[in-house]
Scaffold this active site. Structure first.
Site, PDB file in Angstrom:
ATOM      1  N   ASP A   4       0.858  -1.183   0.000  1.00  0.00           N
ATOM      2  CA  ASP A   4       0.000   0.000   0.000  1.00  0.00           C
ATOM      3  C   ASP A   4       0.900   1.242   0.000  1.00  0.00           C
ATOM      4  O   ASP A   4       1.641   1.473   0.947  1.00  0.00           O
ATOM      5  CB  ASP A   4      -0.858  -0.050   1.284  1.00  0.00           C
ATOM      6  N   ASP A 100      -3.142   2.363  -5.962  1.00  0.00           N
ATOM      7  CA  ASP A 100      -1.998   2.397  -5.037  1.00  0.00           C
ATOM      8  C   ASP A 100      -1.880   1.152  -4.161  1.00  0.00           C
ATOM      9  O   ASP A 100      -1.242   1.192  -3.116  1.00  0.00           O
ATOM     10  CB  ASP A 100      -2.093   3.642  -4.152  1.00  0.00           C
ATOM     11  N   GLU A 101      -2.486   0.053  -4.561  1.00  0.00           N
ATOM     12  CA  GLU A 101      -2.468  -1.149  -3.732  1.00  0.00           C
ATOM     13  C   GLU A 101      -2.370  -2.403  -4.574  1.00  0.00           C
ATOM     14  O   GLU A 101      -2.948  -2.466  -5.668  1.00  0.00           O
ATOM     15  CB  GLU A 101      -3.807  -1.281  -2.990  1.00  0.00           C
TER      16      GLU A 101
END
Length: 387
Positions: A4, A100-101
């Site tokens: 993350d 973003d993960e």
DNA sequence: TCTGGGGTCCTAGGACCC
DNA sequence: TCTGGGGTCCTAGGACCC
């Protein structure tokens, strides 16, 4: 393993603009408008500002030196691709879950790289080397534990939870961290005097299901014991494309609404064609004052990615009697229901004219589904619905 | 405080079919 | 005159996530 990126949008802005480092940075709606915070830097979080907070509230809390920015999604997406490429060098099985993960399957990597903590450290170093950003990493026996581990220490954290540590790790956490436990579910558990995961675990399954419903109750019961899906699927594909706008001020003029639907339909059609997709389900979404949301959808006979067809279907769903003259806050259009598995009409037709050629089972199932839905002669007739 | 935009998954009733 | 059981599709709404 769950990875993350920390305060992703804000971190990119601070990376690219050194004077903003150390200052509160808010990426999201423009101050003075009705919108929310998308992401903010850790300096801004110290003032209690969070993602999804109305921008007006953030402005009230933050000092004058705060930097307010509109998102540069194209640039963030490019950074995201660089990060995902770096992750692909760590494990061949990477599932991107958002900009973003990502989840990575680490099976078999211990022999190549080393123990989990070493894999985690290597991952963080690889991301820093590729894009100059920090990430928080969590490693655990399934997706739930990996995700909670990455949340455990932020920013720039690395947490490894071994299988025998799962219950000890989970028990003291507030139940709200469990996946799928949002505002509504939290309120119900609060009412039952529950505070931690350990408290949830003490409730009998029947009681949880009575409180939360059969499905959510069972899911929470399992999660509280650390039981969750452990599969990482790198081939997951999106199931819908949509575009929507919230007007700066509520709109009652039907001509303006129609223009907004036309714009959204064009955007959706463009994205669909760009991705080589065509869908049969067109959805119109509308939000009226005060925050009353409706959707209307229609299933077409033939998949489409045409701006005009999407627009006509969407606008035909506008419920003149119920909505005309009312104040509209938001309107948008969605497309879903891709044709078959790979969405390829030509494949279906090819298969239909060459019935004895060897075909995959997948395709056979698809053809059967088309026949069931549209009738036996559909492939020859050209997919007109049965009556 | 007054709530974006992009998504996923689940539920539930009614239609329809066998 | 009363009345099945299962399965799937369509549609609308809701909860939730980032």
């Amino acid at each position: 393993m769950h990875v993350d990126l920390d305060a992703f949008y804000a971190a990119i802005e601070q990376r690219d603009h050194p004077p903003w480092r150390g200052l509160p940075v808010v990426v999201g709606a423009a101050p003075g408008t009705r919108g929310v915070v998308a992401t903010c830097s850790y300096e801004a979080r110290r003032y209690g500002v969070r993602s999804a907070m109305p921008i007006a509230e953030a402005v009230r809390r933050l000092p004058p030196e705060t930097v307010y920015l509109r998102p540069r999604m194209g640039d963030y997406a490019a950074v995201s691709r660089q990060v995902m490429a770096a992750l692909g060098d760590i494990s061949p099985v990477v599932e991107k879950v958002s900009i973003d993960e990502a989840f990575l399957d680490l099976s078999g990597l211990a022999g190549l790289i080393g123990p989990p903590a070493a894999i985690g450290a290597l991952t963080k170093a690889a991301i820093r080397a590729a894009v100059g950003l920090s990430a928080s990493v969590g490693i655990g026996p399934n997706r739930l534990i990996a995700k909670l581990a990455s949340e455990h220490r932020k920013p720039d954290g690395l947490t490894v939870v071994h299988p025998e540590q799962v219950q000890t790790f989970l028990d003291p956490l507030p139940f709200r961290v469990l996946r799928g436990v949002g505002a509504k579910t939290s309120a119900r558990l609060d009412g039952a005097g529950v505070k931690t995961v350990a408290d949830v675990r003490r409730l009998p399954l029947v009681e949880l299901r009575r409180l939360l419903g059969a499905r959510v109750g069972a899911e929470v019961h399992l999660q509280a014991r650390g039981i969750a899906d452990d599969r990482v699927d790198p081939a997951r594909e999106r199931k819908s494309i949509s575009k929507e706008t919230t007007f700066p001020e509520d709109v009652a003029d039907v001509a303006v609404l129609r223009d907004a639907v036309l714009w959204a339909a064009q955007e959706v059609g463009f994205l669909a064609r760009q991705e080589g997709r065509a869908g049969v389900v067109v959805t119109l979404k509308i939000r009226l004052r005060p925050f009353e949301t409706h959707t209307r959808s229609r299933t077409l006979a033939v998949p489409t990615a045409s701006d005009g067809e999407i627009f006509r279907a969407a606008w035909s769903l506008f419920d003149v009697h119920r909505w005309a003259g009312r104040s509209v806050r938001l309107i948008g259009v969605g497309l879903s229901g891709w044709a078959g598995r790979q969405g390829s009409q030509p494949d279906l037709l090819d298969a239909a004219v060459e019935p004895t050629s060897p075909r995959s089972r997948r395709l056979d199932e698809t053809l059967d589904a088309v026949r069931r839905r549209f009738g036996d002669g559909a492939l020859q007739r050209g997919l007109r619905p049965r009556r």
